[in-house]
Design a protein around this motif. Structure first.
Motif, PDB file in Angstrom:
ATOM      1  N   PHE A 101      29.322  46.699  28.964  1.00  0.00           N
ATOM      2  CA  PHE A 101      30.605  46.160  28.522  1.00  0.00           C
ATOM      3  C   PHE A 101      31.505  47.225  27.892  1.00  0.00           C
ATOM      4  O   PHE A 101      32.728  47.064  27.859  1.00  0.00           O
ATOM      5  CB  PHE A 101      30.388  45.008  27.526  1.00  0.00           C
ATOM      6  N   PRO A 105      34.807  50.075  30.764  1.00  0.00           N
ATOM      7  CA  PRO A 105      36.163  50.415  30.318  1.00  0.00           C
ATOM      8  C   PRO A 105      36.335  51.912  30.074  1.00  0.00           C
ATOM      9  O   PRO A 105      37.393  52.475  30.361  1.00  0.00           O
ATOM     10  CB  PRO A 105      36.332  49.612  29.013  1.00  0.00           C
ATOM     11  N   TRP A 108      36.778  53.737  33.462  1.00  0.00           N
ATOM     12  CA  TRP A 108      38.115  53.561  34.042  1.00  0.00           C
ATOM     13  C   TRP A 108      39.222  54.172  33.188  1.00  0.00           C
ATOM     14  O   TRP A 108      40.294  54.504  33.697  1.00  0.00           O
ATOM     15  CB  TRP A 108      38.377  52.080  34.272  1.00  0.00           C
ATOM     16  N   THR A 120      31.420  53.693  38.550  1.00  0.00           N
ATOM     17  CA  THR A 120      30.985  52.303  38.403  1.00  0.00           C
ATOM     18  C   THR A 120      29.877  51.970  39.403  1.00  0.00           C
ATOM     19  O   THR A 120      28.876  51.310  39.065  1.00  0.00           O
ATOM     20  CB  THR A 120      32.176  51.358  38.613  1.00  0.00           C
ATOM     21  N   CYS A 151      32.928  42.577  40.137  1.00  0.00           N
ATOM     22  CA  CYS A 151      33.602  42.248  38.858  1.00  0.00           C
ATOM     23  C   CYS A 151      34.035  43.513  38.131  1.00  0.00           C
ATOM     24  O   CYS A 151      35.143  43.606  37.597  1.00  0.00           O
ATOM     25  CB  CYS A 151      32.681  41.405  37.983  1.00  0.00           C
ATOM     26  N   ALA A 152      33.121  44.508  38.086  1.00  0.00           N
ATOM     27  CA  ALA A 152      33.423  45.739  37.363  1.00  0.00           C
ATOM     28  C   ALA A 152      34.592  46.471  38.003  1.00  0.00           C
ATOM     29  O   ALA A 152      35.511  46.948  37.316  1.00  0.00           O
ATOM     30  CB  ALA A 152      32.191  46.639  37.316  1.00  0.00           C
ATOM     31  N   GLY A 154      36.898  45.147  39.947  1.00  0.00           N
ATOM     32  CA  GLY A 154      38.103  44.338  39.772  1.00  0.00           C
ATOM     33  C   GLY A 154      38.726  44.528  38.400  1.00  0.00           C
ATOM     34  O   GLY A 154      39.940  44.731  38.266  1.00  0.00           O
ATOM     35  N   VAL A 155      37.853  44.469  37.365  1.00  0.00           N
ATOM     36  CA  VAL A 155      38.370  44.689  36.003  1.00  0.00           C
ATOM     37  C   VAL A 155      38.909  46.105  35.867  1.00  0.00           C
ATOM     38  O   VAL A 155      39.952  46.342  35.240  1.00  0.00           O
ATOM     39  CB  VAL A 155      37.262  44.410  34.968  1.00  0.00           C
ATOM     40  N   GLY A 156      38.202  47.071  36.482  1.00  0.00           N
ATOM     41  CA  GLY A 156      38.655  48.456  36.397  1.00  0.00           C
ATOM     42  C   GLY A 156      40.002  48.667  37.059  1.00  0.00           C
ATOM     43  O   GLY A 156      40.869  49.375  36.515  1.00  0.00           O
ATOM     44  N   TRP A 158      42.243  46.435  37.431  1.00  0.00           N
ATOM     45  CA  TRP A 158      43.228  45.782  36.548  1.00  0.00           C
ATOM     46  C   TRP A 158      43.604  46.697  35.391  1.00  0.00           C
ATOM     47  O   TRP A 158      44.785  46.841  35.049  1.00  0.00           O
ATOM     48  CB  TRP A 158      42.648  44.472  36.043  1.00  0.00           C
ATOM     49  N   ILE A 159      42.591  47.337  34.789  1.00  0.00           N
ATOM     50  CA  ILE A 159      42.854  48.281  33.698  1.00  0.00           C
ATOM     51  C   ILE A 159      43.711  49.439  34.201  1.00  0.00           C
ATOM     52  O   ILE A 159      44.677  49.867  33.553  1.00  0.00           O
ATOM     53  CB  ILE A 159      41.529  48.805  33.111  1.00  0.00           C
TER      54      ILE A 159
END
Length: 389
Positions: A101, A105, A108, A120, A151-152, A154-156, A158-159
């Motif tokens: 978690f 972040p 990225w 990742t 998921c990782a 996708g979140v990355g 987005w960041i």
């Protein structure tokens, strides 16, 4: 931030304290979960906590600094060790996955997009391999790892998008600031140029023409020096003109209203100008006012007065006229001024030399008005000025 830094990193700078706190909380949580993990032996607990401690030391040593720096290849030094430590902790205890978690972040935030995807993928693949070997259930682990990777990433992404948008906004703000500064500089230059032109016109319409009048009067005085009464008249008029010139010069320095308009109306101020030129013409000079005089904006009256001064000065200097007539009209929505002489005129097709008519035209058109000059050789000159009120 350096001049070459990515402006979008500002968002990470602003949230840096939050990331530090999140890392500390999750590192402590991971260590506690390892200690409380029943299947682990004492040695495994010590090893797991020790690895978490190494990660916790590696973060402030290198990660905290890189988190505040632009994304670059140098982030690999930190990310490589962090990924290896996370996989090692997960190999000791499943609780090690909690570190993902904070790891993702960081990956990225520190690496360019393609390298962040690679980092990742390596982290997810490493932990998936560890779990596949531990639980002997490759299919389940593969599905979980695939979902975790999606998921990782996708979140990355987005960041990364947030960072890019922030960078774009920062660049736009910088460009707007630069453009605003350029516009301010251009505006100052335009204002200075306009002010210089205004002063040049005012000097030409007042001080320069006043000096010309004084010279003409002194020349006339020299020509009729033997006639004491006539000479005294020329001398008194030269003295009055010089005194008026001094008042005009002081008015220009103070950027104030012309002296003639301070205590008198526009018709009265024009009458003074007409009276000043009248004695120099055999047939004299007259002013006629049509319509009901009414108060007008000071700027408009100044333009009308300066136009009258310029036109009458041209009559004195160039027209060789015997008579000049001035007509001031107050119409509905219009202030009109006409100056006509019976002098020698000039060829309207040829642009007259000097600043006079050009300065008069520019002054009037700047105020939203119009100027028409009608003339022909031997037919005198008529200047019509109209100003919207």
């Amino acid at each position: 931030m350096s001049a070459t830094a990515d402006p979008g990193q500002h968002e990470w700078h602003r949230l840096a304290v939050g990331w530090h706190i999140a890392f500390a909380v999750l590192a402590v949580t991971t260590a506690v979960l390892i200690v409380l993990d029943p299947p682990l032996s004492g040695g495994e607990r010590v090893l797991g906590v020790a690895l978490v401690g190494v990660f916790a030391g590696w973060y402030p040593l290198a990660g905290a600094r890189l988190l505040r720096a632009p994304r670059s290849r140098s982030g690999w030094w930190y990310v490589g060790v962090a990924v290896a430590l996370t996989i090692a902790v997960a190999a000791v205890s499943p609780a090690g996955t909690v570190l993902l978690f904070v790891l993702f972040p960081q990956v990225w935030a520190m690496l360019p997009v393609r390298q962040a995807v690679l980092g990742t993928t390596v982290a997810v693949a490493g932990i998936g391999t560890v779990f596949a070997l531990r639980y002997q259930d490759p299919a389940s682990v593969l599905v979980s790892a695939g979902l975790a990777l999606v998921c990782a990433v996708g979140v990355g992404l987005w960041i990364s998008r947030i960072i890019d948008q922030s960078a774009q906004r920062a660049r736009l703000v910088a460009e707007l600031d630069a453009t605003r500064a350029e516009l301010a500089a251009v505006s100052r230059e335009a204002g200075a140029l306009a002010e210089r032109e205004r002063i040049a016109r005012d000097i030409h319409d007042t001080v320069a023409q006043g000096f010309t009048s004084v010279l003409l009067l002194l020349d006339a005085l020299e020509a009729d020096f033997t006639n004491e009464e006539l000479a005294r008249g020329y001398l008194q008029r030269a003295r009055d003109t010089a005194r008026d010139n001094l008042a005009e010069a002081r008015s220009l320095i103070a950027a104030a209203t012309p002296p003639a308009l301070r205590s008198a109306s526009l018709p009265a101020a024009l009458q003074l100008v007409v009276d000043r030129i009248g004695p120099d013409l055999p047939g004299g000079a007259t002013l006629t006012v049509e319509g009901e005089p009414r108060p007008l904006p000071a700027e408009l009256e100044i333009v009308a007065l300066r136009a009258g001064q310029e036109a009458l000065a041209n009559v004195r200097r160039h027209a060789r006229a015997s008579r000049v007539e001035v007509l001031l009209q107050y119409r509905s929505g219009i202030l009109a001024l006409r100056i006509g002489d019976d002098g020698q005129g000039f060829d309207a097709e040829q642009r007259p030399a000097g600043f006079g008519l050009a300065g008069l035209r520019e002054r009037v058109t700047t105020a939203g008005g119009s100027v028409m000059v009608r003339t022909a050789p031997g037919a005198g000159v008529t200047v019509d000025v109209e100003l919207p009120t």
